[in-house]
Design a protein around this motif. Structure first.
Motif, PDB file in Angstrom:
ATOM      1  N   SER A  53       0.833  -1.205   0.000  1.00 50.64           N
ATOM      2  CA  SER A  53       0.000   0.000   0.000  1.00 50.64           C
ATOM      3  C   SER A  53       0.864   1.249   0.000  1.00 50.64           C
ATOM      4  O   SER A  53       0.549   2.224  -0.677  1.00 50.64           O
ATOM      5  N   ASP A 177      -6.589  -1.576  -4.154  1.00 48.38           N
ATOM      6  CA  ASP A 177      -5.864  -2.084  -2.987  1.00 48.38           C
ATOM      7  C   ASP A 177      -6.723  -3.117  -2.265  1.00 48.38           C
ATOM      8  O   ASP A 177      -7.623  -2.764  -1.522  1.00 48.38           O
ATOM      9  N   GLU A 178      -6.434  -4.387  -2.470  1.00 45.77           N
ATOM     10  CA  GLU A 178      -7.190  -5.496  -1.866  1.00 45.77           C
ATOM     11  C   GLU A 178      -8.692  -5.263  -2.029  1.00 45.77           C
ATOM     12  O   GLU A 178      -9.477  -5.482  -1.106  1.00 45.77           O
TER      13      GLU A 178
HETATM   14 MG   LIG Z   1      -1.998  -2.728   2.471  1.00 45.89          MG
END
Ligand SMILES: [Mg+2]
Ligand SMILES: Nc1ncnc2c1ncn2[C@@H]1O[C@H](COP(=O)(O)OP(=O)(O)O)[C@@H](O)[C@H]1O
Ligand SMILES: Nc1ncnc2c1ncn2[C@@H]1O[C@H](COP(=O)(O)OP(=O)(O)O)[C@@H](O)[C@H]1O
Ligand SMILES: [Mg+2]
Lengths: 321, 260
Positions: A53, A177-178
């Motif tokens: 991230s 992000d995920e």
């Molecule tokens: Mg992360």
């Protein structure tokens, strides 16, 4: 591997250090070099805390690296300011794991989708209804969802809204992000299919963070494997089974797969990942690697191309000096 | 050893899990899979008499070694929980008291179930931690939960749950918050418990790969009911149930379908 004239973003020697307690420093990203191509997905994979991230946040300018540059169509994103930064931002959008955090709960879906378009003067307020319906349709939701509030929706529907809002600005790069990991598998599948369809239609580049190799290999064109802040392997999405780095291999053997041999013994790494405060000098993976040699303790291996599109940072494959 | 017979479980008189039945023998592992909200947690909490929010078993019976659990007095539950039946949660860290050291909690836990001196209980705690392949158990006993990683906390949770060699272990998404390599460690440890102590296990997981690897039996739930169940082979290779097939097809698989 990819056509260099399709490259839209390049990260060069990107490093991020955070100050930590006791005057120490935490290195979250260390000398990262990655390229993003038009219409292609780069899957970034690695275990929690390895710096995924932190890296992707630079691309949407939520943070700037300590060192290195990020070139988007020739301009260094890390140095952009003011109006130029604001204008550039519309071309790079991000979708998070839990989109509700980025939605104003008091806003209707129509306004959530149209807000960025109004901000950039792309549409007139009178066009909101038509535009919202158009993008709801694009993400396969009924047009009357425009009148709903985000809390009246399921997790998968909210994730579609986040995608609708991200594509509304016609970005060239979307970072996810995920973005599917809180969803049930059947919902995840429909979201991935949607993203792949939109990518094909609009030639969007995608940066997708995940911790599930099985998922990433289903749609990434290139996969970058991250460990303790460094990229240890880059390989074509269709070649996960040809991974060479001992860490990538350990990740692969830790995947429980429905097609696996159920009598196979689990070979797991028992030791813990070192803290990013104490990254060992030399190879970051040395403390957990079965093939660790003297050289690995001394010298950090650099990414070395072993085949077109396949790079490994491991002394087993490195050339001798 | 465990028999759940036509059980209906209700929250505030609203039936949530309906007509649920399963049975489990010694040394067997069963997994409950299905989408969120299908009732998996409700089922295993009912077995341990720990339903939240006023949940109650309104029909059917749950038998453990031939005796109904539903008529247990609080005292009987205290004797059973943590000894014959124990449970591990998604984040065992949340169960540990954040302001108390692991060792204090562990020693107290051991001493409520067994008459032992503090020194003996400490030694037993260290031994259990090391059996879970946690390096230097003594050190961990002296740590606070926040000083450990999620995977280490989860292994502490398993170590505690295994202290009295329970006959039945209930695990609710024990690896869902963990990275893949840590997940592999935990799965291996649960399998070793079965092999070494003969523990029977019910695991709730949304990872169908983990379910398939571990289980003798797989139960697929949908909207509070069993939609499909059988041994691993029947579930993975049987092609009778549409919902199961849809669920299996949605799981990304190494070397499987690619969308690009
Ligand atoms: Mg992360
Ligand atoms: N703003 C920050 N200040 C200090 N440390 C941070 C900050 N952001 C991230 N970190 C640290 O950097 C490391 C990488 O974090 P992150 O990029 O979130 O990992 P990932 O996304 O791979 O799980 C972690 O050790 C994290 O604690
Ligand atoms: N404490 C509670 N009070 C009321 N309803 C609940 C409670 N816990 C769960 N439920 C409901 O029961 C259903 C099943 O929940 P749960 O057993 O947690 O499913 P799963 O574990 O499969 O995700 C859901 O519809 C949920 O909203
Ligand atoms: Mg649950």
């Amino acid at each position: 591997m990819f056509d260099e004239k399709d490259m839209i973003l390049e990260a060069k020697h990107v490093t991020r250090r955070f100050p930590a307690s006791g005057g120490r420093e935490l290195t979250a990203c260390q000398d990262i070099n990655l390229k993003f191509y038009r219409g292609k997905t780069l899957g970034l994979i690695g275990e929690s805390g390895c710096g995924k991230s932190t890296f992707m946040r630079f691309l949407v300018r939520l943070d700037v690296p300590t060192e290195g540059e990020i070139l988007f169509k020739g301009k260094d994103l890390t140095k952009l300011k003011g109006e130029e930064l604001r204008q550039t931002r519309q071309y790079i959008q991000m979708v998070f794991q839990d989109p509700s955090g980025s939605f104003n709960p008091k806003m209707k879906i129509r306004d959530i989708i149209c807000e960025p378009l109004l901000n950039f003067g792309r549409i007139k307020p009178s066009e909101k209804d038509v535009v919202a319906r158009k993008f709801l349709e694009a993400v396969e939701l009924p047009g009357d969802f425009a009148d709903r509030y985000p809390h009246n929706m399921s997790g998968g529907q909210r994730q579609r809204i986040a995608i609708a809002r991200a594509i509304a600005l016609e970005p060239e790069l979307i970072i996810m992000d995920e973005a599917t990991c809180a969803l049930d598998v059947s919902v995840q599948k429909t979201i991935i299919e949607l993203v792949c369809r939109l990518q094909k239609e609009k030639k969007i580049a995608i940066g997708f963070i995940a911790h599930d190799l099985g998922l990433i290999q289903a749609f990434a064109h290139q996969i970058a494997v991250m460990y303790l802040g460094t990229i240890v392997e880059i390989l074509p999405g269709e070649d996960v089974d040809k991974a060479q780095h001992p860490y990538t291999k350990a990740l692969l053997s830790a995947v429980f797969d429905m097609n696996m041999d159920f009598t196979k013994k689990i070979e797991s790494i028992d030791s813990e990942i070192p803290s990013p405060l104490d990254v060992p000098s030399g190879c970051p993976f040395q403390t957990r690697c079965d093939h660790c040699m003297e050289r690995c303790r001394q010298e950090r291996p650099a990414l070395t191309e072993i085949k077109p599109g396949h790079e490994v940072a491991c002394h087993i494959f490195g050339r001798e000096e | 050893m465990l028999e759940i017979k036509n059980v209906t479980i209700s929250y505030q008189d609203r039936p949530t899990v309906k007509d649920f039945s399963m049975s489990l023998k010694e040394k067997e592992i069963a997994s409950l899979v299905g989408e969120s909200g299908s009732g998996k947690t409700t089922v295993i909490r009912a077995v341990l008499g720990l339903l939240a929010g006023g949940g109650r078993v309104t029909e059917g019976d749950i038998l453990f070694e031939g005796t109904s659990l539903l008529k247990n007095t609080p005292d009987q539950w205290r004797r059973l929980r943590g000894t014959d039946i124990s449970m591990i949660f998604q984040d065992s860290g949340a169960m540990l008291n954040p302001i108390r050291k692991i060792g204090d909690v562990f020693v107290e836990y051991i001493r409520t179930h067994e008459n032992m001196s503090k020194g003996e209980a400490w030694k037993k705690g260290v031994e259990m931690l090391e059996r879970m392949r946690l390096p230097s158990g003594d050190n961990i006993m002296r740590s606070y939960p926040f000083q450990l990683s999620g995977g280490m906390r989860q292994r502490v949770g398993i170590a505690m749950a295994m202290t009295f060699q329970p006959k039945l272990l209930l695990a609710d998404e024990p690896t869902s918050a963990l990275d893949v390599t840590t997940q592999a460690q935990i799965v291996r440890q649960m399998m070793e418990l079965r092999d070494e102590y003969g523990t029977s296990i019910i695991i709730v997981t949304h990872n169908l790969g983990v379910a398939a690897y571990m289980s003798d039996w797989i139960i697929v739930m949908k909207d509070g009911r069993i939609s499909d169940s059988g041994d691993r082979d029947a579930i993975l290779n049987g092609n009778h149930n549409d919902y199961t097939r849809k669920l299996l097809e949605a799981v990304p698989s190494l070397g499987g379908e690619r969308y690009v």
